[in-house]
Write an enzyme that holds these catalytic residues in place. Structure first.
Site, short mmCIF file in Angstrom:
data_model
loop_
_atom_site.label_atom_id
_atom_site.label_comp_id
_atom_site.label_asym_id
_atom_site.label_seq_id
_atom_site.Cartn_x
_atom_site.Cartn_y
_atom_site.Cartn_z
N ASN A 1 4.82 2.14 1.32
CA ASN A 1 5.81 2.05 0.25
C ASN A 1 5.36 2.96 -0.88
OD1 ASN A 1 8.00 0.15 0.42
ND2 ASN A 1 6.50 -1.47 0.53
N SER B 1 0.84 -1.19 0.00
CA SER B 1 0.00 0.00 0.00
C SER B 1 0.87 1.24 0.00
CB SER B 1 -0.87 0.02 1.25
OG SER B 1 -0.01 0.23 2.37
N LYS B 2 0.30 2.31 -0.51
CA LYS B 2 1.12 3.51 -0.64
C LYS B 2 1.38 4.17 0.71
CE LYS B 2 -2.68 6.17 -2.54
NZ LYS B 2 -3.15 6.58 -3.83
N ARG B 3 0.69 3.72 1.73
CA ARG B 3 1.01 4.25 3.05
C ARG B 3 2.38 3.78 3.52
NH1 ARG B 3 -2.39 3.22 8.05
NH2 ARG B 3 -0.64 4.28 8.99
#
Ligand code: GLU
Length: 500
Positions: free
Chosen positions: A259, A255-257
Site C-alpha cells: 500500500n 507496509s509500503k510494499r
C-alpha cells in the site's frame, strides 16, 4: 480515567516520508484532545542523528497541516515547554540520566560491541530473554566515574528487575503483564551521549504534562521500560492507550510494499484531505449512527477513546477511493470542484512548470492535453510489453526497477540535476547504459516510450508518484517474491549502504 487536564501529543521521528500511521495517530490524538477541551502537542523525536532530516520534519508538518490537524504547541508554534525538538533538549536528558545514576536505578556499561554480542549469546543459552550487564550493575560508583572520566566509552542502562512480572494497564486492553526476565536493561544514553527514544520520550511526556499517551500498538512492548522509568523518577505515569495496528488487506502489518504509506502520495494522487481524515477515522472507530461519511467536527462530537476497537483495521484503498468519490460528488458544485482542482494541481504555477517541457513538441495549443495529461494523473496506463531492457529478462528488470525505487527513497533533493546525477551513478554501478536504463522508466512514468525529458518530468511528478508508478511497473513484470526481495536488499546494501 485520569482527571488531569487533557494534554496529548503526536511524536513523529523525522526519518523519511510522512507516514499515514502518523496521520492516524495525530487524528485520534487531535480528536480526543478536542473532545475533552485539551491540548495537542507536536514533538519531533529526532534523536536518531543518522536518520533524521530537516526535510522530513518539514514534510511531516506540512502533511499534517494539509490534513487539517491543528496542534497547540510544537516546534513551529512554540509553547510553554519549548523546545519541542528533542535534538535541542539533549542536556535535559543527560541531567535526567545522571539523576538515575545517582539513585542507583541506572548504571554505566563499558562492554565493547563484540563482547556484548558474546555476552548476549551466553545469556540466551542460559534461557535468559532479556539482557543485563552484571559487571556494570555491580560496579562501584567510584570505579564507574573513574573509567568514564578516563574517556572510556560507555552507555547508560536502566536496571531492570531480574524476576517478577511487570503489570501494565492499557486503556483498551485492560491489564497486561510481562515477565521482567524477558526485558533488556534498556540503554538510556548511547555512547555518543545521545538519549535513546525510551528515555527522551518518557522525560518529555512528563515534563510536557502529557496526560494520555495515545500511540501505535507497536510500542506496547516498550511499556514495561517506560513504566519502570516513571517509577525510578517517582513520577505519575500518564494513561496509556495503544491504537490497533493498521493492516494491509491480507491482514499483514501495513507496509509500503502493499500500500502507499506516504501522506504525500495521497495528496499528489488527488485525494481530498477531508476524505483521507474521514477514512482514517473509520479505522478502529465508527459513528454511533453507523454513518460512514463524517467531518472531523462530527467525529469530535461523538468520540470516546474507550470505543476504539482492537480488531486489526484494514487500510483498504478501494474504501478510501469510494469515500473520496462521495466527497467529490456530494460536497461540490462545479465552482468548488474547480477550486479543489486548482488547489491540487491545475494552477498557474504547476502548469508553468510543465508547459516548457511540452512546448517543443506542440504544434497546436490543443496538443497540451495529450502531452501533459500524465503529469495530472495518479496511475498512468502503459503497455507492459513496452517494459524491457536490452539483454535483461523481465525478472532482472523488475529487480533493477526495485533498486531504483530504493535509491529514490533516499533521494531528498528531487531536482532534475540531482536526479540526473543519481541516475548516472546508478547506471555506472549497475553497469547499464543510462540511455538503456531510462527506457523502461519512460514507460512506467509517462505511459509512452518517448516523452518529455525524463528527469525534469520526474521532478515535477514528485517522489511519491514516481516511486508508485515504478512499483506498478515492477508488479506488471510479475513482481518480486519475498525471498528475492531479501536477496536484492542484501545486494543493494552492499552496493549503496544501508537503506536507512
Ligand atoms: N517517535 C516515536 C514514533 O516515531 C513515537 C512513539 C510514541 O508515540 O511514543 O512513532
Amino acid at each position: 480515567m485520569s482527571d488531569r487536564p487533557v494534554r496529548v501529543r503526536v511524536a513523529p521521528s523525522p526519518t523519511g516520508d510522512p507516514h499515514v500511521g502518523t496521520a492516524y495517530q495525530a487524528l485520534f490524538n487531535y480528536t480526543f484532545a478536542r473532545s475533552r477541551a485539551g491540548k495537542l502537542i507536536l514533538r519531533i523525536e529526532d534523536t536518531d542523528r543518522a536518520r533524521s532530516t530537516p526535510e522530513s520534519e518539514a514534510a511531516i508538518l506540512e502533511s499534517l497541516s494539509w490534513l487539517g490537524i491543528e496542534w497547540d504547541e510544537g516546534p513551529d508554534v512554540g509553547g510553554p515547554h519549548a523546545p519541542y525538538r528533542q535534538s535541542e533538549r539533549v542536556v535535559i536528558y543527560r541531567q535526567h540520566a545522571r539523576q538515575l545514576l545517582d539513585a542507583g536505578s541506572a548504571y554505566r556499561s563499558f562492554i565493547s560491541k563484540q563482547a556484548l554480542d558474546q555476552l548476549r549469546a551466553d545469556q540466551r543459552e542460559q534461557g535468559w530473554q532479556g539482557f543485563f550487564d552484571a559487571e556494570g550493575r555491580e560496579m562501584s560508583r567510584e570505579q564507574s566515574d573513574r573509567r568514564a572520566d578516563s574517556g572510556e566509552p560507555f552507555v547508560i542502562r536502566l536496571k531492570t528487575p531480574l524476576d517478577g512480572d511487570c503489570v501494565m494497564k492499557d486503556l483498551l486492553r485492560g491489564e497486561v503483564s510481562k515477565e521482567w526476565a524477558q526485558i533488556d536493561d534498556q540503554i538510556l544514553i548511547k555512547s555518543d551521549g545521545y538519549p535513546t527514544y525510551h528515555l527522551a520520550n518518557v522525560v518529555d511526556d512528563h515534563l510536557m504534562g502529557i496526560s494520555h499517551v495515545i500511540r501505535g500498538e507497536e510500542w506496547i512492548s516498550s511499556l514495561p521500560k517506560h513504566l519502570l522509568l516513571y517509577e525510578a523518577f517517582g513520577w505519575q505515569p500518564p494513561v496509556f492507550c495503544h491504537l490497533p495496528l493498521l493492516r494491509n488487506p491480507d491482514k499483514s502489518k501495513l507496509s509500503k510494499r502493499k500500500n502507499p504509506v506516504s501522506i504525500g502520495y495521497y495528496q499528489r494522487a488527488g485525494y481530498l484531505p477531508q476524505a483521507l481524515l474521514n477514512f482514517l477515522g473509520l479505522l478502529g472507530w465508527s459513528m454511533p449512527s453507523g454513518e460512514e461519511k463524517f467531518t472531523i467536527d462530527e467525529m469530535i462530537a461523538e468520540f470516546r477513546l474507550e470505543d476504539v476497537s482492537l480488531g486489526g483495521p484494514v487500510f483498504d484503498l478501494r474504501k478510501l477511493r469510494w469515500l473520496n468519490g462521495r466527497y467529490i460528488r456530494e460536497d461540490h458544485d462545479a465552482r468548488s470542484l474547480r477550486l479543489a482542482l486548482e488547489n491540487w494541481a491545475l494552477n498557474a504555477t504547476r502548469l508553468e512548470s510543465i508547459l516548457p517541457l511540452a512546448q517543443p513538441r506542440m504544434d497546436a495549443l490543443s496538443d497540451w492535453g495529450y502531452l501533459t495529461a500524465f503529469f495530472l494523473a495518479d496511475e498512468e496506463p502503459f503497455d507492459p510489453t513496452d517494459l524491457k531492457l536490452k539483454g535483461k529478462t523481465a525478472d532482472e528488470l523488475a529487480a533493477l526497477l526495485q533498486t531504483v525505487i530504493w535509491r529514490l527513497e533516499q533521494q531528498r533533493d528531487f531536482t532534475p540535476e540531482a536526479l540526473q546525477q543519481t541516475f548516472r551513478e546508478l547506471s555506472d554501478s549497475l553497469e547499464i547504459k543510462l540511455r538503456d536504463l531510462t527506457l523502461p522508466l519512460y514507460v512506467a512514468l509517462t505511459g509512452k516510450t518517448a516523452s518529455t525529458p525524463l528527469f525534469q518530468s520526474m521532478a515535477i511528478l514528485g517522489s511519491d508518484i514516481v516511486r508508485m508508478r515504478i512499483a506498478r511497473a515492477v508488479d506488471a513484470l510479475g513482481g518480486l517474491s519475498s525471498k528475492k526481495l531479501r536477496e536484492l536488499e542484501k545486494q543493494y546494501e552492499a552496493r549503496f549502504g544501508t537503506r536507512g
